[in-house]
Every structure is written in structure tokens, then in C-alpha cells.
Motif scaffolding. Structure first.
Motif, mmCIF file in Angstrom:
data_model
loop_
_atom_site.group_PDB
_atom_site.id
_atom_site.type_symbol
_atom_site.label_atom_id
_atom_site.label_comp_id
_atom_site.label_asym_id
_atom_site.label_seq_id
_atom_site.Cartn_x
_atom_site.Cartn_y
_atom_site.Cartn_z
ATOM 1 N N LEU A 148 18.567 11.484 -36.127
ATOM 2 C CA LEU A 148 19.390 10.345 -35.726
ATOM 3 C C LEU A 148 18.587 9.041 -35.815
ATOM 4 N N GLU A 149 17.326 9.103 -35.446
ATOM 5 C CA GLU A 149 16.444 7.932 -35.601
ATOM 6 C C GLU A 149 16.348 7.537 -37.071
ATOM 7 N N GLN A 150 16.191 8.539 -37.921
ATOM 8 C CA GLN A 150 16.090 8.275 -39.360
ATOM 9 C C GLN A 150 17.353 7.566 -39.876
ATOM 10 N N LEU A 151 18.490 8.059 -39.393
ATOM 11 C CA LEU A 151 19.758 7.475 -39.815
ATOM 12 C C LEU A 151 19.869 6.016 -39.345
ATOM 13 N N LYS A 152 19.521 5.780 -38.079
ATOM 14 C CA LYS A 152 19.550 4.407 -37.532
ATOM 15 C C LYS A 152 18.622 3.500 -38.337
ATOM 16 N N HIS A 153 17.398 3.966 -38.573
ATOM 17 C CA HIS A 153 16.410 3.138 -39.268
ATOM 18 C C HIS A 153 16.861 2.805 -40.688
ATOM 19 N N VAL A 154 17.430 3.787 -41.365
ATOM 20 C CA VAL A 154 17.783 3.522 -42.767
ATOM 21 C C VAL A 154 18.990 2.591 -42.840
ATOM 22 N N LEU A 155 19.867 2.656 -41.832
ATOM 23 C CA LEU A 155 20.995 1.720 -41.821
ATOM 24 C C LEU A 155 20.509 0.308 -41.490
ATOM 25 N N ASP A 156 19.504 0.215 -40.609
ATOM 26 C CA ASP A 156 18.845 -1.076 -40.373
ATOM 27 C C ASP A 156 18.201 -1.589 -41.658
ATOM 28 N N ALA A 157 17.487 -0.700 -42.319
ATOM 29 C CA ALA A 157 16.805 -1.086 -43.561
ATOM 30 C C ALA A 157 17.817 -1.613 -44.569
ATOM 31 N N TYR A 158 18.956 -0.967 -44.632
ATOM 32 C CA TYR A 158 20.009 -1.394 -45.559
ATOM 33 C C TYR A 158 20.574 -2.755 -45.151
ATOM 34 N N ALA A 159 20.900 -2.900 -43.876
ATOM 35 C CA ALA A 159 21.502 -4.152 -43.392
ATOM 36 C C ALA A 159 20.570 -5.335 -43.611
ATOM 37 N N ASN A 160 19.256 -5.095 -43.491
ATOM 38 C CA ASN A 160 18.280 -6.189 -43.590
ATOM 39 C C ASN A 160 17.505 -6.207 -44.907
ATOM 40 N N ARG A 161 17.966 -5.403 -45.868
ATOM 41 C CA ARG A 161 17.270 -5.338 -47.160
ATOM 42 C C ARG A 161 15.768 -5.133 -46.960
ATOM 43 N N ASN A 162 15.451 -4.227 -46.005
ATOM 44 C CA ASN A 162 14.050 -4.003 -45.635
ATOM 45 C C ASN A 162 13.515 -2.801 -46.403
ATOM 46 N N GLU A 163 12.882 -3.087 -47.530
ATOM 47 C CA GLU A 163 12.428 -2.026 -48.420
ATOM 48 C C GLU A 163 11.301 -1.217 -47.773
#
Lengths: 237, 237
Positions: B132-147
Motif C-alpha cells: 500500500l505504501e508502494q502504491l501511495k508513493h508511485v501515485l505521488d510520483a506520478y502526480a508530481n512527475r517525480n522520477e
């Protein structure tokens, strides 16, 4: 549009349809090989399946990319657009079928260290035969725009689900009878689940064929499903 | 292109990005709820997850359709095209995450008839927290274009795979110890596998973020994987 442009466009569509047929053939082969590898405990064949699956992954990426370029370049009308969306959806399902075959291949390598009882394998083999038939039929339905055959595939998924449910119970019974069966039976349970999911992808493809031919989804909810995740397990002993 | 057209196009892209964020939020919620339902044996919550998953399916179809229409209508340049392909890929992964949560929900309903031992659940809960942490982080990464964050998610998938492998062995040990555990442990094995696969989809999304930001795939093969399908099972007893 000039004659020349139209035929270049048609050539692109035909090229993509050919790529889908090629992907379908490879996916079928990998499923058949993975099950043969399982039944014969042929680890060399299993490893070949794992290796070959990469080709399917690459083909899916290529088809997705080419489809999107065609959409962007040609601005297709509704019917062609449905066909191109169909390319992308079917490539996606076939790529996942390949993943499931690969996973069976990996489990063959895992199970190899032990001697597998023939009786444990019979049900898995039968399930795989039907799943493979479903895959063949739906690829035929796609190649021939045969909506009736697609519908048959969709309706037959029930049979796979019922067989899987019965196999699930059977494997659990063997585990209860003799704890030494637990390791093997667990791998076989996952193999059976993978095969059941290959059937689900055949059904997805049937839905895509229907959509590409008619422009709409099937009128009713698809009959569902794998009952083992919905029912309590009643076991002897 | 006129100012007006450009801003209508941009509005379409922003609308789609908003839909992805909405889908991401719902997918996270369904995963969290399915695991809570499992840990607390809350069948009402589990049934809600099964029901709500249909919304994710519909959203995925809508996003796919809208994305394709944008491509056909706007003929976007490379960077926008990557973004739109990203919408379709991420919607696809989130839809599959929803299916996995739904499957956990169905198993909760199945397991319900028996009393589940707390100790069997600890490992599954821990695995789910990380997924679930992984999912949250990757959605954050997507929202913020954080490669960089996307890369971290991809690298951490190893941790989930290692935990899953250890949990798989643990559950098999409980089955060997007492055959009465076999039914429950089998359901938990499938739940654990579903959670491990949710982690795989987080990794897929990380790859899509990288692709949308940089225009290329990650430079190396992704570190793999679930070892339980590759290794023979060595069990005590």
C-alpha cells in the motif's frame, strides 16, 4: 485522401492485424509448451517458455506504439478506431497470457526437485486442454470476425471455472490426506489458477471481438466465475 | 491552432489527469479496505470492496476511450502523446489493482466461516502495508512527475518479493504442522500472492512515470521477483 494514402493506411492496419495473429500463435505455443513441460516435468522446455515470453512483451509494446501512431496520424473513423483499439486490447491480453504461461514454466522448474504423482496432474492437464481450446477458438473468432464463435467462447468460460473449483477442492483433499503433498499441491494450485486466468483472458478477447464487430459490449454481465475465492472450503477430515 | 483550441486541448489533458488521480485514490482505498476486511474478518466491508471495484472498471474504460479520442482529434506531439499513453497504461494497472483487491474481498467472505488464527495474519498484514505504501508513493510520483521517487518504488519491489517468499514458506509450514490449517492457509496464500501482484502494478506504474517524464524505459531490467515460483520448497518435517 488520395488512393495512395488510403492504401498505405490499409497496409498499416493489415500489418497490425498480422502482428496480432503472430502474437496469438506465440501465446498459444507458450501455453501449450508450459503445460507439456508441467505434465512431463520437462525443465528445459519450461525454461524455454520463460525465455520466449520476452518476445510477447516486446510485441505488445510494439503493437501499442504502432496503434497509437496510426490513430494520431490517420484520425480513423469509428469503425477503424474500434479495430485499432481492439489491437491494443488483444495485445494486452495476449501479453498477460504469456506471463501466466511463464509463471507455470517457473513452477515446473521449482517442482522438478520432487517426483510428482500422476494423479495430481490429471485434473490440471484437463483444465489446460479446455483453456487452450478457448484460446484457439477466440483467436479464430478474431481472425474471421466470427461474433457467434466469440460468444460461444464467452459462454464456455463457466466450464473452466467449474473445473477449476473442483480441482481446487481435489488438490486440497490430497494435502489433507498427506502433508508431504502440500508443497507440490500448492504449486499445482497456483498453476491451476494461472490456467483459469488464461481462460479469463480468452473471454476478454471474446469481448473485444464482439466490440470490434458490433461496436458495443456484450449485452449482459459475463457469467462469473472462479467460485473457490467465494466459498468456504468444506473438507473431509 | 488558436488560443481557444489550445486551452480546450489542455483542459482535456487536465481532465484525464484528474480522472487518473481519482482512480488512484479509489484503488488505494479498495486495497486498504480489502486488507482491513481480511485482518478484521469484516465480511460487510469485503462485500463493499467487491461491489466498488465495478467503478474502477468503468473508469478504466472511460479513460481509455477519452484518451483515444484525444489522440485521434488532436494528433498530439511526442511529449503529449507519452502523457496520454501514460493515462491508458496507468488506468490499466489501477483497474488490475482493483481486481486484486476484489479477489481478496471474495476470499474474506470465503474464510469467514472459520476462525482465523491471528498469527497467520501478521505476515499478510505486514506485506499489505508495504504494498500500500508502494502504491501511495508511485501515485505521488506520478502526480508530481517525480522520477526519483518512481525509481525508489521500483527498487523497493524486491522487498515485497522477499517478504512474500518468506510468508509463502511460513504459511506452508503451518499447513504441514496441522492439516486443519490447510483451507485457511490456502486462501491466505492466494491473498498474499494478490498483494505481491499489487506491488508489481506499483512497479509498472513507476515505469510509466519514468517513460512519461523521460521518454524512455528504465535503463536496466527490473530486479525480479517472486522466488516462490522458481525455487523448490524445502520444508521441515
Amino acid at each position: 485522401m488520395t488512393e495512395h494514402t488510403i492504401s498505405a493506411y490499409e497496409a498499416e492496419l493489415r500489418h497490425l492485424a498480422g502482428k496480432i495473429a503472430e502474437m496469438g500463435g506465440l501465446a498459444e505455443q507458450l501455453v501449450a509448451d508450459s503445460v507439456q513441460a508441467l505434465v512431463r516435468m520437462d525443465t528445459a522446455l519450461a525454461q524455454r517458455v520463460v525465455f520466449e515470453d520476452r518476445r510477447l512483451d516486446q510485441m505488445q509494446r510494439d503493437i501499442e506504439e504502432a496503434s497509437i501512431l496510426v490513430i494520431a496520424k490517420r484520425q480513423p473513423m469509428a469503425m477503424d478506431l474500434r479495430e485499432i483499439v481492439g489491437f491494443m486490447r488483444i495485445a494486452n491480453d495476449l501479453e498477460r497470457v504469456g506471463d501466466l504461461a511463464k509463471n507455470i514454466g517457473k513452477r515446473v522448474v521449482a517442482i522438478n526437485s520432487s517426483i510428482v504423482q500422476k494423479k495430481l496432474m490429471v485434473g490440471v492437464e484437463h483444465l489446460a486442454e479446455i483453456a487452450l481450446e478457448q484460446l484457439k477458438h477466440v483467436l479464430d473468432a478474431y481472425a474471421n470476425r466470427n461474433e457467434a464463435l466469440a460468444r460461444q467462447v464467452r459462454e464456455r468460460d463457466d466450464e473452466i471455472d467449474a473445473l477449476y473449483t473442483s480441482l481446487f477442492r481435489e488438490l486440497l483433499t490430497y494435502m489433507m490426506e498427506d502433508p508431504r503433498n502440500i508443497g507440490q499441491c500448492t504449486h499445482l494450485l497456483f498453476c491451476a489458477k494461472n490456467i483459469e486466468r488464461i481462460g479469463d483472458h480468452a473471454t476478454n478477447i471474446a469481448e473485444t471481438v464482439h466490440y470490434a464487430v458490433t461496436g458495443s459490449m456484450f449485452e449482459t454481465e459475463r457469467p462469473k466465475a472462479d467460485l473457490t475465492s467465494e466459498q468456504a472450503i468444506a473438507l473431509p477430515g
